[in-house]
Design a protein around this motif. Structure first.
Motif, PDB file in Angstrom:
ATOM      1  N   LEU A 167     -18.955 -53.561  57.408  1.00  0.00           N
ATOM      2  CA  LEU A 167     -18.233 -52.419  57.956  1.00  0.00           C
ATOM      3  C   LEU A 167     -19.098 -51.681  58.975  1.00  0.00           C
ATOM      4  CD1 LEU A 167     -16.706 -50.888  54.677  1.00  0.00           C
ATOM      5  CD2 LEU A 167     -15.877 -52.820  56.044  1.00  0.00           C
ATOM      6  N   ARG A 168     -18.432 -50.947  59.849  1.00  0.00           N
ATOM      7  CA  ARG A 168     -19.102 -50.080  60.816  1.00  0.00           C
ATOM      8  C   ARG A 168     -18.163 -48.914  61.111  1.00  0.00           C
ATOM      9  NH1 ARG A 168     -21.098 -51.695  67.012  1.00  0.00           N
ATOM     10  NH2 ARG A 168     -22.463 -49.877  67.309  1.00  0.00           N
ATOM     11  N   HIS A 169     -18.713 -47.812  61.586  1.00  0.00           N
ATOM     12  CA  HIS A 169     -17.856 -46.666  61.911  1.00  0.00           C
ATOM     13  C   HIS A 169     -16.772 -47.127  62.886  1.00  0.00           C
ATOM     14  CE1 HIS A 169     -16.392 -42.773  63.036  1.00  0.00           C
ATOM     15  NE2 HIS A 169     -17.285 -42.154  62.262  1.00  0.00           N
ATOM     16  N   PRO A 170     -15.486 -46.880  62.568  1.00  0.00           N
ATOM     17  CA  PRO A 170     -14.395 -47.345  63.431  1.00  0.00           C
ATOM     18  C   PRO A 170     -14.494 -46.876  64.874  1.00  0.00           C
ATOM     19  CG  PRO A 170     -13.531 -46.735  61.288  1.00  0.00           C
ATOM     20  CD  PRO A 170     -14.977 -46.332  61.284  1.00  0.00           C
ATOM     21  N   VAL A 171     -14.959 -45.656  65.116  1.00  0.00           N
ATOM     22  CA  VAL A 171     -15.093 -45.190  66.497  1.00  0.00           C
ATOM     23  C   VAL A 171     -16.169 -45.980  67.226  1.00  0.00           C
ATOM     24  CG1 VAL A 171     -15.724 -43.224  67.954  1.00  0.00           C
ATOM     25  CG2 VAL A 171     -14.220 -42.888  65.988  1.00  0.00           C
ATOM     26  N   SER A 172     -17.274 -46.294  66.556  1.00  0.00           N
ATOM     27  CA  SER A 172     -18.323 -47.099  67.176  1.00  0.00           C
ATOM     28  C   SER A 172     -17.805 -48.489  67.531  1.00  0.00           C
ATOM     29  CB  SER A 172     -19.531 -47.207  66.239  1.00  0.00           C
ATOM     30  OG  SER A 172     -20.089 -45.940  65.963  1.00  0.00           O
ATOM     31  N   ILE A 173     -16.980 -49.055  66.644  1.00  0.00           N
ATOM     32  CA  ILE A 173     -16.380 -50.361  66.918  1.00  0.00           C
ATOM     33  C   ILE A 173     -15.498 -50.287  68.155  1.00  0.00           C
ATOM     34  CG2 ILE A 173     -14.711 -52.054  66.069  1.00  0.00           C
ATOM     35  CD1 ILE A 173     -15.741 -51.525  63.258  1.00  0.00           C
ATOM     36  N   ALA A 174     -14.613 -49.287  68.201  1.00  0.00           N
ATOM     37  CA  ALA A 174     -13.676 -49.166  69.318  1.00  0.00           C
ATOM     38  C   ALA A 174     -14.407 -48.915  70.630  1.00  0.00           C
ATOM     39  CB  ALA A 174     -12.674 -48.039  69.039  1.00  0.00           C
TER      40      ALA A 174
END
Length: 296
Positions: A167-174
């Protein structure tokens, strides 16, 4: 009847050809060439094997379930530096399909109780097993992000498979997904597209019991501790060489990640940027951010 007509009648009867005056034939404009869109076949039916010893060559394969841009390439390289773990590039086995060349071959496979889905599973297993044998190692680790969309088939194909959820912070992914090709997708489009992968991973986490969850932020701030825990889950000893991955590999990708190697060894690597604040999370990503514990 004219000479030309008599000649054409005789010539047509003998050869199927006719005589025409040059330039008299009408000009035909060719129709525009259109490439038909590929037709997506429905997912095939398959049976869950009740005899893995016969139906499968692989034993206890490992699958990393992760969204795009979540650090799976870094994790793959760390694991591949282990003497017993082989983690190849993304293999996209779910896109390998089997078709019948004739009704006879289909009936022959039916007689063996092998549907198209069963045959595809045999193919997937053989490809991964071949890759593992060529590596000379013991355990294969596959990390294609789109595997999350077919986690049920992977789980049913290999009943003894093990799963790691990265997992990773969703905002960082986007943000990373957008910055990887800003001309291809806006940030808003990147959020929506990356969310598909995040949702698939979330469904896999809920649908598979006994998996191991790892966060990218923890991996980059405490690599040795996180890798020790992961190795314990996989049943292998932690090896310090994992923190020095890539020293014997001269590929361009490894060269590009050379700084990571040194920072991981010294423990000074950071996640690359501060974690997004809560007010930076767009509405479309708030539910998954909360579900993954990134929203306070």
């Amino acid at each position: 009847m004219s000479l030309k007509r008599n000649l054409n009648r005789a010539l047509s009867a003998a050869t199927g050809l006719e005589v025409r005056r040059a330039g008299s034939a009408p000009r035909v404009t060719p129709a525009p060439v259109t490439t038909p869109k590929p037709v997506k076949r429905p997912a095939p039916e398959y049976r869950c094997t009740d005899d893995p010893a016969t139906d499968r060559l692989l034993r206890r394969p490992v699958f990393i379930m992760s969204p795009v841009r979540s650090g799976s390439t870094l994790l793959r390289m760390l694991l591949n530096a282990h003497s017993r773990l082989h983690s190849p590039h993304e293999l996209h086995i779910r896109r390998l399909e089997v078709g019948y060349g004739s009704k006879l071959s289909e009936r022959a496979m039916d007689a063996l109780d092998l549907s198209r889905g069963d045959l595809e599973h045999l193919l997937w297993d053989r490809v991964l097993h071949r890759e593992l044998v060529l590596s000379g190692k013991d355990v294969v680790v596959e990390k294609t992000p789109s595997n999350a969309f077919v986690y049920r088939r992977i789980r049913d194909c290999w009943p003894d498979a093990r799963f790691v959820f990265l997992l990773r912070h969703p905002v960082s992914i986007a943000r990373s997904w957008h910055e990887g090709d800003p001309e291809k997708r806006t940030y808003e489009e990147a959020c929506a597209d990356a969310l598909r992968y995040m949702t698939a991973v979330d469904h896999a986490r809920k649908g598979i019991t006994g998996g191991h969850t790892l966060r990218y932020e923890e991996l980059t701030t405490d690599p040795e501790g996180r890798l020790r825990a992961l190795c314990a889950f996989l049943g292998v000893d932690f090896e310090p060489s994992m923190l020095a991955y890539g020293e014997r590999d001269g590929t361009q990708l490894q060269k590009g990640l050379g700084d990571w190697r040194d920072k991981i060894r010294t423990g000074s690597v950071q996640a690359g940027r501060p974690l997004p604040e809560d007010d930076e999370v767009p509405e479309v990503l708030r539910p998954i951010s909360k579900a993954w514990g990134y929203l306070k």
